[in-house]
Design an enzyme around this catalytic site. Structure first.
Site: not given
Ligand code: GLO
Ligand code: MG
Length: 344
Positions: A50, A53
């Site tokens: 993210h 992150d």
């Molecule tokens: C939630 C999503 C989340 C995304 C992550 C990347 O349901 O799967 O985990 O994959 O935030 O954007």
């Protein structure tokens, strides 16, 4: 069949602390640096990020600071022997996005969302990846009458166009999900995502990321959802995991609910040469709340091991026998051929 050596990616959020809506953390909080070291020790190939992150407290930083911190994080990942797969703007934490991000009814919130997305593009650029993942967590409704779906799609297309124009090198991979946290999401399936691509100024740069659990939540077959995007040349990443029916999003280890569906997912990836063009096998799985820190990465390591075991099953499946049974329209025997092979 291919001889692809699959590359596996995971994200810092996949080592979580066990908090759920009904109770607090059950494991200590570890920072991203600690997680990257563990990912490398466990032999993973790439890291998903993210924006925040990579650059914590992103909203308080200048562009120059954001780029400097993203560059430092890239160095940390590369020094550990891995690469950065993608960057996703995390638009679901901020007080600005309570009523949605790109589709909020508040123009200031929509502007904030686009600014964050452009910053995420700078971060991706600094980290050596062209892939921006769009999980549109809050873009949907709880109250149908509160927003216009058509207008919301226009807002999403405007946001995508701003991003595509901002950096002509990037691609946007939409990660569809039908619900949670919203009641009804605007891009619930890969079909919606790939149709939406044609509402943008550069459809060739808008594709998809298919997650197993999200397909199950939509009542659809994950392997088919993946193959739909593969056939269109638009499967740019996957989030493999598992989901036990229509409940809250579970992010269980890959294949832990439905082994045969997992076999089918690996089979379509393999049959379409997924991975040969640099795509990663992303694992979006979470530890059980009961798991201790010592087993902190087991859900990820196990999911990768299961994928590789299923890959052996895919590569050793008797395709000739299957073809003969298909020609004879003996689907009963075909069904049993698959079951025996999985049990064998
Ligand atoms: C939630 C999503 C989340 C995304 C992550 C990347 O349901 O799967 O985990 O994959 O935030 O954007
Ligand atoms: Mg996901």
């Amino acid at each position: 069949m291919s001889d692809t050596e699959y590359r596996f990616s995971i994200g810092p959020w996949n080592v979580s602390e066990g908090r759920d809506p009904y109770g607090p953390e059950t494991r200590p909080v570890k920072d991203v640096a600690w997680k990257i070291e563990r990912f490398a020790e466990a032999g993973f190939d790439a890291v998903m990020f993210h924006d925040d992150d990579a650059v914590p407290d992103i909203d308080e930083k200048t562009s120059a600071q954001v780029i400097a911190e993203a560059t430092a994080m890239r160095r940390r990942v590369e020094d550990a022997g891995m690469t950065v797969e993608m960057v996703a703007p995390r638009l679901w934490f901020s007080p600005m996005t309570v009523d949605g991000a790109y589709t909020s009814n508040d123009p200031a919130a929509r502007r904030y969302a686009i600014d964050r997305a452009l910053q995420a593009i700078d971060i991706a650029d600094a980290m050596g990846t062209d892939l921006i993942v769009w999980w549109l967590a809050r873009d949907g409704t709880y109250i149908r009458e509160s927003k216009s779906y058509g207008r919301s799609l226009e807002h999403l297309a405007e946001a995508a166009d701003r991003m595509l124009a901002y950096n002509p090198g990037i691609r946007i991979a939409i990660e569809p999900k039908p619900n949670e946290p919203v009641d009804v999401a605007y891009l619930p399936t890969i079909g919606h995502a790939l149709a939406f691509a044609h509402l943008t100024s550069d459809p060739a740069r808008v594709g998809g990321l298919v997650e197993t659990a999200h397909c199950v939540l939509a009542g659809l077959d994950p392997a088919d959802e993946m193959e739909f995007a593969l056939t269109a040349g638009k499967l740019w990443s996957v989030h493999l995991n598992d989901q036990n029916g229509l409940k809250f999003d579970q992010d269980k280890p890959f294949a832990s609910v439905n082994l045969r569906s997992a076999f089918d997912q690996v089979r379509v990836l393999e049959r379409h040469g997924y991975g040969a063009r640099g795509e990663c096998v992303g694992l979006d799985v979470h530890s059980f709340r009961t798991t201790g820190l010592e087993q902190g990465l087991d859900h990820l390591v196990n999911s990768r091991a299961t994928f590789l075991r299923l890959l052996e099953k895919v590569r050793s499946f008797d395709e000739g026998a299957a073809q003969s049974l298909i020609a004879a329209r003996d689907y009963q025997a075909l069904d049993q051929l698959v079951i025996e092979h999985l049990l064998g």
